[in-house]
Design a protein around this motif. Structure first.
Motif, PDB file in Angstrom:
ATOM      1  N   MET A   1       0.847  -1.179   0.000  1.00 55.25           N
ATOM      2  CA  MET A   1       0.000   0.000   0.000  1.00 55.25           C
ATOM      3  C   MET A   1       0.891   1.239   0.000  1.00 55.25           C
ATOM      4  SD  MET A   1      -2.909   1.232   2.672  1.00 55.25           S
ATOM      5  CE  MET A   1      -1.909   0.998   4.093  1.00 55.25           C
ATOM      6  N   GLU A   2       0.499   2.231  -0.795  1.00 55.59           N
ATOM      7  CA  GLU A   2       1.268   3.467  -0.861  1.00 55.59           C
ATOM      8  C   GLU A   2       1.098   4.275   0.420  1.00 55.59           C
ATOM      9  OE1 GLU A   2       0.987   5.749  -4.501  1.00 55.59           O
ATOM     10  OE2 GLU A   2       0.057   4.019  -5.455  1.00 55.59           O
ATOM     11  N   ALA A   3       2.174   4.940   0.842  1.00 57.97           N
ATOM     12  CA  ALA A   3       2.155   5.696   2.097  1.00 57.97           C
ATOM     13  C   ALA A   3       1.152   6.842   2.056  1.00 57.97           C
ATOM     14  CB  ALA A   3       3.551   6.232   2.402  1.00 57.97           C
ATOM     15  N   LYS A   4       0.902   7.411   0.871  1.00 56.27           N
ATOM     16  CA  LYS A   4      -0.017   8.558   0.806  1.00 56.27           C
ATOM     17  C   LYS A   4      -1.458   8.170   1.116  1.00 56.27           C
ATOM     18  CE  LYS A   4      -0.564   8.320  -4.211  1.00 56.27           C
ATOM     19  NZ  LYS A   4      -0.338   9.028  -5.444  1.00 56.27           N
ATOM     20  N   PHE A   5      -1.765   6.871   1.079  1.00 54.28           N
ATOM     21  CA  PHE A   5      -3.116   6.424   1.394  1.00 54.28           C
ATOM     22  C   PHE A   5      -3.253   5.946   2.837  1.00 54.28           C
ATOM     23  CE2 PHE A   5      -3.194   5.280  -3.268  1.00 54.28           C
ATOM     24  CZ  PHE A   5      -3.984   6.345  -3.625  1.00 54.28           C
ATOM     25  N   ALA A   6      -2.150   5.863   3.558  1.00 55.28           N
ATOM     26  CA  ALA A   6      -2.155   5.214   4.862  1.00 55.28           C
ATOM     27  C   ALA A   6      -2.882   5.996   5.938  1.00 55.28           C
ATOM     28  CB  ALA A   6      -0.724   4.935   5.306  1.00 55.28           C
ATOM     29  N   ASP A   7      -2.967   7.311   5.826  1.00 56.79           N
ATOM     30  CA  ASP A   7      -3.552   8.106   6.906  1.00 56.79           C
ATOM     31  C   ASP A   7      -4.124   9.401   6.345  1.00 56.79           C
ATOM     32  OD1 ASP A   7      -4.281   8.798   9.467  1.00 56.79           O
ATOM     33  OD2 ASP A   7      -2.307   9.545  10.028  1.00 56.79           O
ATOM     34  N   VAL A   8      -5.007  10.003   7.106  1.00 56.26           N
ATOM     35  CA  VAL A   8      -5.532  11.324   6.775  1.00 56.26           C
ATOM     36  C   VAL A   8      -4.553  12.339   7.365  1.00 56.26           C
ATOM     37  CG1 VAL A   8      -7.475  12.893   7.088  1.00 56.26           C
ATOM     38  CG2 VAL A   8      -7.885  10.444   6.859  1.00 56.26           C
ATOM     39  N   PRO A   9      -4.057  13.285   6.570  1.00 57.22           N
ATOM     40  CA  PRO A   9      -3.106  14.267   7.101  1.00 57.22           C
ATOM     41  C   PRO A   9      -3.689  15.047   8.284  1.00 57.22           C
ATOM     42  CG  PRO A   9      -3.211  14.399   4.712  1.00 57.22           C
ATOM     43  CD  PRO A   9      -4.290  13.463   5.137  1.00 57.22           C
ATOM     44  N   ILE A  16     -11.973  18.177   9.429  1.00 56.35           N
ATOM     45  CA  ILE A  16     -13.154  17.333   9.209  1.00 56.35           C
ATOM     46  C   ILE A  16     -13.621  16.582  10.455  1.00 56.35           C
ATOM     47  CG2 ILE A  16     -12.659  17.053   6.761  1.00 56.35           C
ATOM     48  CD1 ILE A  16     -11.653  14.278   7.305  1.00 56.35           C
ATOM     49  N   GLN A  17     -12.777  16.417  11.444  1.00 46.98           N
ATOM     50  CA  GLN A  17     -13.184  15.659  12.624  1.00 46.98           C
ATOM     51  C   GLN A  17     -14.397  16.264  13.341  1.00 46.98           C
ATOM     52  OE1 GLN A  17     -11.282  15.935  16.189  1.00 46.98           O
ATOM     53  NE2 GLN A  17     -12.058  13.993  16.959  1.00 46.98           N
ATOM     54  N   PRO A  18     -14.484  17.589  13.493  1.00 53.34           N
ATOM     55  CA  PRO A  18     -15.673  18.137  14.164  1.00 53.34           C
ATOM     56  C   PRO A  18     -16.968  17.933  13.377  1.00 53.34           C
ATOM     57  CG  PRO A  18     -13.896  19.763  14.088  1.00 53.34           C
ATOM     58  CD  PRO A  18     -13.472  18.613  13.247  1.00 53.34           C
ATOM     59  N   LEU A  19     -16.878  17.594  12.105  1.00 59.30           N
ATOM     60  CA  LEU A  19     -18.064  17.414  11.275  1.00 59.30           C
ATOM     61  C   LEU A  19     -18.639  16.006  11.377  1.00 59.30           C
ATOM     62  CD1 LEU A  19     -16.676  19.199   8.100  1.00 59.30           C
ATOM     63  CD2 LEU A  19     -18.068  20.205   9.917  1.00 59.30           C
ATOM     64  N   ARG A  37     -10.793   8.265  12.293  1.00 59.30           N
ATOM     65  CA  ARG A  37      -9.702   8.674  11.400  1.00 59.30           C
ATOM     66  C   ARG A  37      -9.210   7.492  10.558  1.00 59.30           C
ATOM     67  NH1 ARG A  37      -4.694  12.573  13.019  1.00 59.30           N
ATOM     68  NH2 ARG A  37      -3.656  12.568  10.996  1.00 59.30           N
ATOM     69  N   VAL A  38      -9.137   6.322  11.150  1.00 59.13           N
ATOM     70  CA  VAL A  38      -8.716   5.120  10.432  1.00 59.13           C
ATOM     71  C   VAL A  38      -9.756   4.759   9.376  1.00 59.13           C
ATOM     72  CG1 VAL A  38      -8.254   2.644  10.704  1.00 59.13           C
ATOM     73  CG2 VAL A  38      -7.362   4.277  12.370  1.00 59.13           C
TER      74      VAL A  38
END
Length: 133
Positions: A1-9, A16-19, A37-38
């Motif tokens: 898996m590419e690192a850019k897909f591993a997590d939300v920056p 976006i978390q408060p939404l 987040r995961v």
């Protein structure tokens, strides 16, 4: 898996978390909830790669969990809120030229010829010719 897909920056997650809707209480206990987040990273991975929900890597929890949460968030309007928030952020940062817009489309010839015309059903009712007043 590419690192850019591993997590939300981090910067994106703070926006976006408060939404996201809060976790519902579990009066009878149960398994611990997979972190939002995961799951969001799993949803983004699924949307970017086009893989099946069941084919998501284990780093995102189960595909069923991501799929369920995706539907719950769709019903709650979460993605519309995220889209609006990110538009506001981008407008403040770079500016959006709201006075114009663009629409893209593609026209593709029908396979196997597609030459026969099929009558289309009208979607607007005709007014009765002998309507009573």
């Amino acid at each position: 898996m590419e690192a850019k897909f591993a997590d939300v920056p981090d910067a994106l997650w703070k926006r976006i978390q408060p939404l996201l809707p809060p976790e519902q209480p579990k009066p009878r206990g149960g398994r611990p909830r997979v972190a939002d987040r995961v799951v969001m990273a799993g949803i983004v991975y699924r949307l970017r790669t086009g893989c099946q929900w069941k084919a998501l890597p284990n780093e995102f929890g189960s595909g069923s969990t991501c799929h369920l949460r995706f539907h719950q968030w769709c019903e709650a309007g979460v993605f519309e809120k995220i889209f609006a928030e990110l538009l506001r952020f981008y407008d403040r940062k770079r500016g959006i030229k709201w006075q114009w817009s663009s629409l893209d489309s593609a026209i593709v010839k029908a396979p196997k010829g597609g030459t026969s015309r099929v009558p289309t059903r009208r979607i607007v009712r005709r007014k009765a010719s002998n309507a009573t007043s």
